[in-house]
Each structure stands twice: as C-alpha cells, then as structure tokens.
Enzyme design. Structure first.
Site, PDB file in Angstrom:
ATOM      1  N   ASP A   1      -3.781   5.733  11.793  1.00 16.30           N
ATOM      2  CA  ASP A   1      -2.862   5.389  10.700  1.00 16.30           C
ATOM      3  C   ASP A   1      -1.648   6.308  10.726  1.00 16.30           C
ATOM      4  OD1 ASP A   1      -1.550   4.697   8.402  1.00 16.30           O
ATOM      5  OD2 ASP A   1      -3.270   4.927   7.063  1.00 16.30           O
TER       6      ASP A   1
ATOM      7  N   HIS B   1       0.726   5.152   6.554  1.00 20.41           N
ATOM      8  CA  HIS B   1       0.528   5.736   5.228  1.00 20.41           C
ATOM      9  C   HIS B   1       0.705   7.247   5.309  1.00 20.41           C
ATOM     10  CE1 HIS B   1      -1.743   1.857   5.030  1.00 20.41           C
ATOM     11  NE2 HIS B   1      -1.034   1.780   3.915  1.00 20.41           N
TER      12      HIS B   1
ATOM     13  N   SER C   1       0.808  -1.220   0.000  1.00 18.62           N
ATOM     14  CA  SER C   1       0.000   0.000   0.000  1.00 18.62           C
ATOM     15  C   SER C   1       0.843   1.273   0.000  1.00 18.62           C
ATOM     16  CB  SER C   1      -0.943   0.011   1.206  1.00 18.62           C
ATOM     17  OG  SER C   1      -0.228  -0.164   2.412  1.00 18.62           O
TER      18      SER C   1
END
Length: 364
Positions: free
Chosen positions: A342, A345, A119
């Site tokens: 998160d 990311h 990702s």
C-alpha cells in the site's frame, strides 16, 4: 556659536536615534509578519519537511488512539522505523500553529464536520478524530454508523465529526442495464446539506478497471457509454459537484474545502530512484520543496473546476507536500501485510495529521 553647534549636534544625534528606532521597529514588524501563518503573503502549502527538534511531533501517539483502522496503523502492524513520525511541515516565510484539539472543539462547539469522499477521506477523518480524542482523552464520546455515514460525536462539546463514503461524489445507481455511474446526478448531496464544515475529495477510484471498477456504464446527458476518457469523466463529475455547491451552500453559515489530489508512490523514477517499484523501505521524505516529477494532471483539472465556483471553496492543496513523503505510506505494514503493498494510503500518525494541522490554521 558653540552653543548653536552643540544644539545642532544634539539634534542630529536625536534624529539618528529616531531613525535607528524606526528601522528596528520595521525589522521587528517584518519578522513578526513572517512568522504568522495567517498572513495573505504566506502560502501554507509551499515549504519543506524538516526534522522536528521540539519533540512536539508526532501530534499524538498512535497507541493512545484506539480508533485507527488496521490499514493505517503502521506501528501496530510492525513497522520498525519511527523517523517518519518526526518530521513537520514548514511553510516558506511562516510557521504553522501547532494543532490544539481543545481550541478546535471549542471553535466548533455544537457544530458538524463532514468528510466526503473515498478512503483518503477516511484517512483524514480518522486523523482528525485521533487529534481531537488524544487532546481530550477523558471526554465523553459516541460512535455510530447510519448507511454510508460514520459519525464520531464529542458529547461534551456537541461536535460531530462525520465521514460520508462517496468515492465519485456523483451517483452510482442500479438500472436494468447494470450499475450506472451518473456524471450529471448528485442525489447523494442531500446528506451534505446544513453541515457546518465540509471537506470533499475524489480521484483514486477514477482509473479503476476490471473487477475493482464498481460500475458497468457511464451515463451523462441521457446517453450511456461503456467507457470514456477517465480525466474527461472526472471533470464532468466535478462540474456537477460545483453546481451543487453554488446551489446549496450558504457561505455565511458553512465552510467548504476540497482536499487536493493525494498521491501514490509506486515509481521511484519520479523521485530520483530508477528501478524502485514501490514505497517499501522508504524512511525519509524528499528534502526538496517540489517533487521532481511535477504535479499530476488531475490536480490541474481540479483547480480549473474550482475556479468556476461562485461560492467560497478553499482548496486544501496538499498534493505537493504529500508527494514529498514517499516514506509516509503503510507499504507492507498495512491491512494485507506482506501480501500487499500500500503506497496510496498513509500511516497514522502521519501525513494526514499535517493536512488537518493546515486545516486548523485556516479555520482557527
């Protein structure tokens, strides 16, 4: 006698003038060299984050790029601060040429670009798509997905920007024993053949355990293992990938990059804030040029393996510059909102745009 003295004085003045002009020329050349990003004596990955005073950053407005997935779209998800968008990376001794989407598309007209990895590769892929799309908002495009490969095509330029989801680079297959992570098999590489520019990445999945671990056994050298030291497994997989590169890449026709380790920020002790357990509330980058806690061991493994490859592979060494950006993650403004955190990311617009701006400086 007086005439001789006058001539001598005139000659001395002329010589002095020449020396001054030469000195000024040398200083000018040094200054010009120092500001050029492509000189060999300039490391684009060593520098610091500075506030942009030119209003040239961020490189695009996220509201103008409809392709950003929810997990990266921090502003749409309600992130209230915007200062994190206004920093640019300044290498020591030179400056980055600002990303020019039109120039990039012309450079790669009729060619293919593929990001391969997890990702974090998707993060960088979406960044590049946005950088190019917002530079040519009226350009015709097409999006499609074939298996694990997502393809964004700029039809007017014949440029394909692709993403192949391959979190380990090596194969994960189903056998009677269950899901097998095969450290010495890379059949998935057939999708990478003939691509004009490849940008690889893997790391974040190597330490997954429990229900988030997508394999049951590791297989290498014909033997099965219930588990092994994950750093050892990571190295073995990279060596398999390295052999694939040496066997299949044609340097005269293809460019190959490897994205450095993209860091997470869940431990404030690492950046001088003991007790902090996430990136939540971080609004500014670190002002230093190096990360207080140092670089991750996985980067050393990565660099060692890259050093064994005979074909040309460039490390997109974004680890240190990204470590300094504890403010660049979605935190609670990602896919799961306040139910998630998160710090792995990156927001878009944001840090991956700098990765791609450095990539631009290396290929243009």
């Amino acid at each position: 006698m007086m005439r001789a003295v006058g001539l001598r004085s005139g000659w001395t003045f002329f010589t002095l003038l020449i020396c001054i002009l030469i000195s000024l020329l040398v200083l000018l050349l040094r200054h010009t060299t120092a500001t050029q990003p492509h000189k060999k004596n300039c490391n684009l990955f060593r520098g610091s984050w500075i506030e942009d005073e030119t209003n040239n950053y961020p490189l695009y407005n996220s509201t103008h790029c409809p392709f950003i997935e929810r997990e990266f779209n921090c502003q749409r998800n309600g992130r209230p601060d915007k200062d994190y968008l206004k920093y640019r990376w300044k290498p020591h001794g030179c400056s980055l040429t600002r990303f020019d989407g039109g120039a990039f598309l012309k450079k790669f007209k009729g060619k293919s670009i593929m990001f391969v990895g997890d990702s974090l590769s998707r993060n960088q892929w979406q960044s590049l798509v946005c950088l190019l799309y917002t530079s040519q908002p009226k350009a015709n495009y097409n999006t499609t997905r074939i298996g694990d490969v997502s393809i964004f095509t700029f039809l007017d330029f014949g440029v394909q920007v692709m993403l192949d989801r391959s979190v380990y680079l090596v194969d994960v297959v189903m056998e009677k024993k269950g899901r097998i992570l095969k450290l010495d098999s890379i059949e998935g590489g057939k999708l990478w053949k003939g691509i004009d520019m490849l940008i690889f990445n893997t790391w974040h999945w190597w330490n997954r355990r429990g229900i988030s671990q997508p394999w049951d056994y590791i297989k290498v050298g014909g033997k099965y293992y219930k588990d092994m030291d994950r750093m050892v497994a990571f190295e073995k997989a990279l060596l398999t990938w390295a052999k694939w590169i040496d066997t299949n890449i044609v340097p005269s026709k293809q460019l190959v990059f490897f994205q450095g380790i993209s860091p997470s920020h869940y431990n404030g002790t690492e950046w001088g804030q003991p007790g902090i357990k996430s990136c939540s509330g971080q609004t500014r980058p670190l002002s230093e040029s190096t990360y207080p806690a140092g670089l991750p061991p996985s980067l050393r493994v990565q660099k060692n393996v890259l050093g064994t490859i005979k074909k040309a592979v460039t490390l997109l060494d974004v680890t240190n510059l990204s470590l300094l950006r504890k403010d660049g993650h979605p935190s609670i403004y990602g896919m799961n909102g306040r139910k998630g955190m998160d710090c792995s990311h990156w927001c878009l617009a944001g840090v991956p745009d700098t990765w791609n701006e450095i990539l631009y400086n290396l290929v243009i």
